[in-house]
Scaffold this motif. Structure first.
Motif: not given
Length: 287
Positions: A196-199, A183-185, A250-252, A256-257
């Motif tokens: 991508r999905i990152i930390t 969920d990136v809303r 967050g988003v980079y 990138d999520v």
């Protein structure tokens, strides 16, 4: 009498659905969100008036092809890098993108004899054989234009020392999650050919560029929708019966999520059991 009523109801329903489909067919699909949620780009080319049917349709087709090329150029490869940037950096990508329109599908045409102009609907697909993923991702790999992967994520302890109860050693998981909803809303996130999905530390949890080519062509980075229930329904069509749901922290660089350490660890250990990341069973929920 009842049979007549049933027939009338059926006719009304078919007419309503047909009108809705026709209206949808004659709409542009050009925004990032619409392109990635629907899975295609669609434009309507319109010719000038005062032409014969043949000339008007030909002119409208050329307009549609021109508009499609401009929309394709604006698609994000990753971060702020667009297809247009890739074309400027690589003659190979430039040639392939310009020739890509040969695979465009004409989804409708109509001529207005009173004014002598035509409308042509044209569409190109993101996924599937001959789609944008099929054409561009191999070229991006060959031209070394994929985003730098960074360090792959791995939890400090296989059993996990985090707060999320789902984080256990893979051998201890009886009912593993077999899909992922992100969920990136809450954030300004942009769908791209590579999401991508990152930390928060930049460790890579999910990098679709490493997915097997047939799956990447079929699913891309996964799916995109605007609702959790729709995300679950989409994953179900891919064979996922028990998806994990996480919220981005967050988003980079727009594409990138970022997820929390707890969620990263949960994703890691459950993927070890069901391998859903390699199968791109991932859906991003957009605002």
């Amino acid at each position: 009498m009842r049979s007549l009523i049933k027939i009338l109801v059926a006719v009304i329903v078919i007419s309503f659905c047909g009108a809705g489909y026709a209206q949808q067919m004659w709409q542009n699909v050009t925004s990032d969100r619409d392109i990635f949620t629907k899975g295609y780009i669609q434009v309507i080319g319109i010719s000038e008036s005062g032409q014969s049917r043949y000339r008007a349709i030909r002119a409208a087709t050329l307009v549609a092809q021109r508009d499609l090329l401009e929309i394709i150029k604006g698609i994000r490869l990753y971060g702020t890098t667009t297809v247009k940037d890739g074309m400027l950096q690589s003659d190979v990508i430039k040639t392939e993108v310009e020739g890509f329109l040969r695979g465009a599908v004409k989804c409708g045409e109509r001529y207005h004899p009173e004014q002598g102009f035509a409308e042509v609907c044209m569409r190109v697909y993101l996924k599937g054989s001959g789609g944008i993923y099929d054409v561009l991702i191999p070229l991006m790999k060959e031209e070394n234009m994929m985003p730098k992967s960074g360090k792959a994520y791995s939890p400090e302890s296989p059993a996990g020392t985090f707060n999320r109860p789902e984080v256990k050693a893979p051998s201890e998981i009886a009912s593993p999650y077999d899909g992922l909803v992100v969920d990136v809303r809450k954030f300004s996130f942009k769908p791209a050919l590579v999401n991508r999905i990152i930390t928060k530390k930049g460790e890579v949890v999910f990098d679709p560029s490493k997915i097997a080519s047939p799956i990447l062509v079929e699913r891309g980075c996964g799916g995109y929708t605007t609702d959790i229930s729709k995300a679950k329904a989409l994953l179900k069509t891919w064979g996922s019966k028990n998806p994990m749901i996480v919220s981005a922290v967050g988003v980079y660089k727009l594409t990138d999520v970022e997820v929390s350490d707890d969620d990263a660890s949960a994703i890691f250990v459950h993927d070890k059991k069901s391998n859903f990341l390699a199968e791109a069973k991932v859906v991003f929920v957009l605002k």
